[in-house]
Scaffold this active site. Structure first.
Site, short mmCIF file in Angstrom:
data_model
loop_
_atom_site.label_atom_id
_atom_site.label_comp_id
_atom_site.label_asym_id
_atom_site.label_seq_id
_atom_site.Cartn_x
_atom_site.Cartn_y
_atom_site.Cartn_z
N ASP A 95 -28.34 -37.59 35.24
CA ASP A 95 -27.88 -36.38 36.19
C ASP A 95 -27.52 -35.55 35.39
O ASP A 95 -26.42 -36.10 34.57
CB ASP A 95 -27.18 -37.04 37.37
CG ASP A 95 -26.78 -35.93 38.20
OD1 ASP A 95 -27.79 -35.16 38.99
OD2 ASP A 95 -25.57 -35.26 38.06
N LEU A 96 -27.31 -34.17 35.46
CA LEU A 96 -26.68 -33.10 34.62
C LEU A 96 -25.47 -32.76 35.24
O LEU A 96 -25.68 -32.48 36.62
CB LEU A 96 -27.79 -31.95 34.16
CG LEU A 96 -29.06 -32.49 33.45
CD1 LEU A 96 -29.66 -31.10 33.21
CD2 LEU A 96 -28.49 -33.14 32.16
N ASP A 155 -32.27 -31.52 38.91
CA ASP A 155 -31.45 -31.75 37.79
C ASP A 155 -31.24 -33.42 37.38
O ASP A 155 -30.46 -33.68 36.68
CB ASP A 155 -30.32 -30.81 37.33
CG ASP A 155 -29.15 -31.46 38.63
OD1 ASP A 155 -29.66 -32.35 39.58
OD2 ASP A 155 -27.99 -31.32 38.52
#
Length: 438
Positions: free
Chosen positions: A298-299, A341
């Site tokens: 996950d960003l 994302d």
């Protein structure tokens, strides 16, 4: 003679059939010739033996009349020097043996020879090993006895054998030459059919409908080639249209599959395809008792970057991060985009959880590499949650849940880190220097 044409299947078959037919006829003629030779040979043998017996009877007539045994023996010995008879028996007018000369060139005792019967004309009897000729002995038109002479028929067998060998040799030569020239002539007439057979076989084997049969100008079977080529023109046109339609359909199916199972921005498998890949990986790991790992990536603060630089820049960030992650993972790993994302990496056949941790650290470093965006250098951070199968779960739902828990705890522990799920609790796991080298 050149027999190269016999390598063709049809030519070889025609050659064998012609050769067998001609050989049968030739061998039959050879056998008839041999039988005729034997018949004429034994006839000549009878005539020769008859003549020798008559000559000997003429020489012995007076001595037999006078009952001169010594004279008879002397005459027989002299006659044997110029004749090939095996034995001679001389009977008197009472049909009793008077002189007996055997095949050992010796005279036997008369008493050992049985009596016979007198005859009034010559007789002959052909046996397996000899020809026996009986001829009456006349003196002044009176029958005074009989001579029985045996002749060897060895030369008759030799003549028959020689005749048979010559006939067989001649039959073989005639059969080969005749079969060769007859086959060559037939193949010349059947050349169009041979070409048609060859091309049709190639078409059936190679599925090449562009092949055509060459025309034989002036040949009466040329119309077959023209009709075959016309049929092939139609088939080739139909096949071309079918192949074109098939390619278009396959291309449409491929595009539909890509749209259905891949993300249009990053070209990575989407959530739908990710579920299928994960299920296959879990099943294989459990069956083969191998260790596999699932990562959620996950960003951090991606929404803020979108608002700051715009959605187009956000798409560029996602595509760049996807390329970096794909380049860092192994060839056997599968990277998927499962949310805006958020990415997921499926790692089959890992040696240990530490191997997954080492790979996660390299992925964090790849995410953290600076990138240029509208003239500014930015650094993107990320978090990774890891769970292993069958160590932490043996079915997809539980493995997804454990991986998600590990990701949430990674975010809670300070972000830009990675955590391995634990059944007791999810705690940060840091690699030692030695583990990082592994």
């Amino acid at each position: 003679m050149q027999f190269a044409f016999l390598k063709l299947p049809m030519a070889s078959k025609i050659w064998r059939e012609n050769l067998s037919s001609i050989a049968f006829a030739s061998l039959s003629m050879a056998l008839l010739f041999t039988l005729l030779s034997i018949y004429l040979g034994q006839k000549n043998l009878r005539l020769s033996a008859h003549y020798q017996a008559e000559v000997l009877a003429g020489k012995l007539a007076y001595k037999l009349k006078m009952n001169d045994v010594k004279g008879l023996e002397t005459s027989i010995l002299k006659a044997s020097e110029h004749s090939d008879f095996l034995s001679v028996l001389v009977y008197d007018k009472n049909a009793q043996a008077l002189v007996a000369w055997n095949d050992l060139k010796q005279f036997e005792k008369n008493s050992s020879v049985p009596a016979s019967e007198l005859i009034d004309q010559a007789q002959s009897k052909l046996q397996i090993a000899m020809l026996t000729t009986d001829i009456p002995v006349f003196y002044e038109d009176e029958i005074i006895g009989k001579i029985q002479m045996s002749s060897s028929i060895r030369w008759l067998y030799l003549q028959a054998l020689l005749s048979l060998l010559c006939a067989l040799f001649t039959a073989c030569v005639i059969s080969l030459i005749s079969a060769f020239y007859l086959s060559k002539r037939q193949l010349r007439r059947l050349a169009p059919l041979s070409d048609l057979d060859t091309v049709s076989h190639q078409v059936a084997t190679l599925n090449d409908y562009s092949l055509r049969v060459r025309l034989h100008e002036g040949h009466e079977l040329n119309h077959l080639h023209q009709q075959f080529n016309q049929i092939m023109d139609g088939i080739e046109s139909w096949e071309t249209d079918r192949q074109s339609e098939m390619r278009e359909r396959q291309e449409a199916e491929r595009r539909l599959d890509i749209l259905s199972n891949h993300d249009s921005l990053t070209k990575l498998p989407n959530r739908k395809y990710f579920q299928q890949l994960l299920g296959s990986c879990i099943k294989e790991a459990c069956e083969l008792q191998q260790l596999a790992a699932l990562m959620f990536i996950d960003l951090d603060n991606f929404k803020a970057l979108n608002e700051q630089f715009g959605y187009e820049a956000g798409d560029l960030i996602l595509a760049t991060i996807a390329n970096r992650l794909s380049a860092t993972l192994r060839n056997t790993d599968s990277l998927c985009r499962v949310d805006g994302d958020e990415f997921a990496a499926i790692l089959p056949q890992i040696e240990s959880p530490e191997m997954a941790l080492a790979l996660a650290e390299r992925l964090i470093h790849a995410i953290n590499r600076p990138m240029s965006l509208r003239g500014k250098k930015i650094v993107v951070n990320g978090n990774i949650g890891i769970a292993c199968c069958p160590l932490h779960a043996k079915e997809a739902r539980l493995l997804l849940n454990n991986t998600d828990l590990a990701l949430k705890n990674a975010k809670a522990s300070g972000k830009n880190t990675y955590l391995l799920f634990s059944h007791a609790n999810v705690v940060p796991v840091r690699l030692t220097q030695q583990q990082r080298q592994v």
